[in-house]
Design a protein around this motif. Structure first.
Motif, mmCIF file in Angstrom:
data_model
loop_
_atom_site.group_PDB
_atom_site.id
_atom_site.type_symbol
_atom_site.label_atom_id
_atom_site.label_comp_id
_atom_site.label_asym_id
_atom_site.label_seq_id
_atom_site.Cartn_x
_atom_site.Cartn_y
_atom_site.Cartn_z
ATOM 1 N N ILE A 35 11.669 -7.098 6.487
ATOM 2 C CA ILE A 35 11.242 -7.676 5.204
ATOM 3 C C ILE A 35 11.553 -6.697 4.091
ATOM 4 O O ILE A 35 12.082 -7.062 3.045
ATOM 5 C CB ILE A 35 9.744 -8.027 5.225
ATOM 6 N N GLN A 36 11.232 -5.428 4.310
ATOM 7 C CA GLN A 36 11.487 -4.402 3.302
ATOM 8 C C GLN A 36 12.974 -4.289 3.000
ATOM 9 O O GLN A 36 13.371 -4.195 1.841
ATOM 10 C CB GLN A 36 10.937 -3.059 3.768
ATOM 11 N N SER A 37 13.796 -4.352 4.014
ATOM 12 C CA SER A 37 15.245 -4.225 3.767
ATOM 13 C C SER A 37 15.811 -5.444 3.050
ATOM 14 O O SER A 37 16.746 -5.332 2.278
ATOM 15 C CB SER A 37 15.982 -3.993 5.083
ATOM 16 N N ARG A 38 15.224 -6.606 3.269
ATOM 17 C CA ARG A 38 15.673 -7.827 2.581
ATOM 18 C C ARG A 38 15.301 -7.791 1.104
ATOM 19 O O ARG A 38 16.068 -8.205 0.238
ATOM 20 C CB ARG A 38 15.061 -9.064 3.204
ATOM 21 N N LEU A 39 14.086 -7.326 0.818
ATOM 22 C CA LEU A 39 13.573 -7.355 -0.552
ATOM 23 C C LEU A 39 13.982 -6.138 -1.362
ATOM 24 O O LEU A 39 14.115 -6.225 -2.572
ATOM 25 C CB LEU A 39 12.053 -7.480 -0.550
ATOM 26 N N LEU A 40 14.144 -5.023 -0.705
ATOM 27 C CA LEU A 40 14.449 -3.781 -1.398
ATOM 28 C C LEU A 40 15.718 -3.161 -0.825
ATOM 29 O O LEU A 40 15.672 -2.149 -0.152
ATOM 30 C CB LEU A 40 13.281 -2.785 -1.241
ATOM 31 N N PRO A 41 16.858 -3.795 -1.090
ATOM 32 C CA PRO A 41 18.108 -3.250 -0.544
ATOM 33 C C PRO A 41 18.350 -1.848 -1.099
ATOM 34 O O PRO A 41 18.020 -1.539 -2.229
ATOM 35 C CB PRO A 41 19.178 -4.228 -1.012
ATOM 36 N N ARG A 42 18.961 -1.041 -0.275
ATOM 37 C CA ARG A 42 19.213 0.363 -0.673
ATOM 38 C C ARG A 42 20.457 0.497 -1.472
ATOM 39 O O ARG A 42 21.360 -0.154 -1.524
ATOM 40 C CB ARG A 42 19.306 1.218 0.566
ATOM 41 N N LEU A 70 9.149 -11.128 -8.548
ATOM 42 C CA LEU A 70 10.299 -11.504 -7.718
ATOM 43 C C LEU A 70 10.934 -12.771 -8.274
ATOM 44 O O LEU A 70 10.246 -13.635 -8.824
ATOM 45 C CB LEU A 70 9.863 -11.767 -6.276
ATOM 46 N N SER A 71 12.216 -12.879 -8.094
ATOM 47 C CA SER A 71 12.884 -14.126 -8.467
ATOM 48 C C SER A 71 12.388 -15.227 -7.529
ATOM 49 O O SER A 71 11.900 -14.941 -6.434
ATOM 50 C CB SER A 71 14.398 -13.971 -8.335
ATOM 51 N N PRO A 72 12.484 -16.477 -7.933
ATOM 52 C CA PRO A 72 12.038 -17.560 -7.051
ATOM 53 C C PRO A 72 12.712 -17.517 -5.670
ATOM 54 O O PRO A 72 12.073 -17.801 -4.661
ATOM 55 C CB PRO A 72 12.426 -18.831 -7.813
ATOM 56 N N GLU A 73 13.971 -17.120 -5.639
ATOM 57 C CA GLU A 73 14.686 -17.057 -4.363
ATOM 58 C C GLU A 73 14.105 -15.961 -3.467
ATOM 59 O O GLU A 73 13.899 -16.177 -2.274
ATOM 60 C CB GLU A 73 16.186 -16.806 -4.581
ATOM 61 N N LEU A 74 13.858 -14.784 -4.039
ATOM 62 C CA LEU A 74 13.292 -13.693 -3.248
ATOM 63 C C LEU A 74 11.855 -13.996 -2.826
ATOM 64 O O LEU A 74 11.435 -13.643 -1.731
ATOM 65 C CB LEU A 74 13.344 -12.382 -4.018
ATOM 66 N N ARG A 75 11.087 -14.660 -3.698
ATOM 67 C CA ARG A 75 9.720 -15.033 -3.347
ATOM 68 C C ARG A 75 9.722 -15.996 -2.170
ATOM 69 O O ARG A 75 8.945 -15.856 -1.231
ATOM 70 C CB ARG A 75 9.030 -15.651 -4.563
ATOM 71 N N LYS A 85 0.831 -1.205 0.000
ATOM 72 C CA LYS A 85 0.000 0.000 0.000
ATOM 73 C C LYS A 85 0.865 1.255 0.000
ATOM 74 O O LYS A 85 0.531 2.245 -0.646
ATOM 75 C CB LYS A 85 -0.930 -0.003 1.202
ATOM 76 N N LYS A 86 1.978 1.218 0.717
ATOM 77 C CA LYS A 86 2.887 2.365 0.764
ATOM 78 C C LYS A 86 3.381 2.713 -0.642
ATOM 79 O O LYS A 86 3.356 3.873 -1.048
ATOM 80 C CB LYS A 86 4.068 2.030 1.672
ATOM 81 N N TYR A 87 3.813 1.718 -1.390
ATOM 82 C CA TYR A 87 4.298 1.962 -2.740
ATOM 83 C C TYR A 87 3.157 2.287 -3.696
ATOM 84 O O TYR A 87 3.327 3.063 -4.628
ATOM 85 C CB TYR A 87 5.135 0.779 -3.237
ATOM 86 N N GLY A 88 1.986 1.706 -3.462
ATOM 87 C CA GLY A 88 0.833 2.038 -4.286
ATOM 88 C C GLY A 88 0.441 3.501 -4.139
ATOM 89 O O GLY A 88 0.170 4.183 -5.130
ATOM 90 N N ARG A 89 0.427 3.989 -2.901
ATOM 91 C CA ARG A 89 0.100 5.401 -2.675
ATOM 92 C C ARG A 89 1.141 6.315 -3.307
ATOM 93 O O ARG A 89 0.813 7.367 -3.859
ATOM 94 C CB ARG A 89 0.001 5.683 -1.181
ATOM 95 N N ALA A 90 2.405 5.916 -3.247
ATOM 96 C CA ALA A 90 3.479 6.743 -3.809
ATOM 97 C C ALA A 90 3.300 6.943 -5.308
ATOM 98 O O ALA A 90 3.666 7.991 -5.841
ATOM 99 C CB ALA A 90 4.841 6.106 -3.522
ATOM 100 N N TYR A 91 2.725 5.958 -5.985
ATOM 101 C CA TYR A 91 2.550 6.041 -7.427
ATOM 102 C C TYR A 91 1.102 6.257 -7.846
ATOM 103 O O TYR A 91 0.767 6.163 -9.019
ATOM 104 C CB TYR A 91 3.115 4.780 -8.103
ATOM 105 N N GLY A 92 0.227 6.520 -6.879
ATOM 106 C CA GLY A 92 -1.171 6.803 -7.188
ATOM 107 C C GLY A 92 -1.963 5.603 -7.652
ATOM 108 O O GLY A 92 -2.943 5.741 -8.371
ATOM 109 N N ILE A 93 -1.578 4.411 -7.250
ATOM 110 C CA ILE A 93 -2.286 3.182 -7.642
ATOM 111 C C ILE A 93 -3.326 2.868 -6.579
ATOM 112 O O ILE A 93 -3.005 2.741 -5.405
ATOM 113 C CB ILE A 93 -1.296 2.011 -7.797
ATOM 114 N N LYS A 94 -4.568 2.754 -7.004
ATOM 115 C CA LYS A 94 -5.644 2.509 -6.051
ATOM 116 C C LYS A 94 -5.864 1.019 -5.781
ATOM 117 O O LYS A 94 -6.239 0.637 -4.700
ATOM 118 C CB LYS A 94 -6.933 3.150 -6.550
#
Length: 68
Positions: A61-68, A40-45, A18-27
């Motif tokens: 979870i966010q830091s694992r999936l979306l490294p900075r 996601l790759s099978p490993e990340l999934r 939802k956080k990313y959806g709001r950032a891009y205006g996706i309802k």
């Protein structure tokens, strides 16, 4: 013997999607979640599913999936 537990995926990962959806205006964040998880790759999934099952904190979870 296998121990089964029920995990509410929407409660655990829903706020992140939802956080990313709001950032891009996706309802329709449900569709966004399906698309993002499908890409996601099978490993990340697998990592996402195990993190949710282990009740890992959302920020971790966010830091694992979306490294900075």
């Amino acid at each position: 013997m296998t121990i089964r537990s029920s995990v509410n995926f929407s409660d655990k990962v829903g706020p992140l999607i939802k956080k990313y959806g709001r950032a891009y205006g996706i309802k329709n964040t449900c569709s966004l979640g399906v698309i993002l998880i499908d890409r996601l790759s099978p490993e990340l999934r697998e990592q996402l599913m195990s993190s949710v099952a282990e009740d890992v904190d959302l920020e971790e979870i966010q830091s694992r999936l979306l490294p900075r």
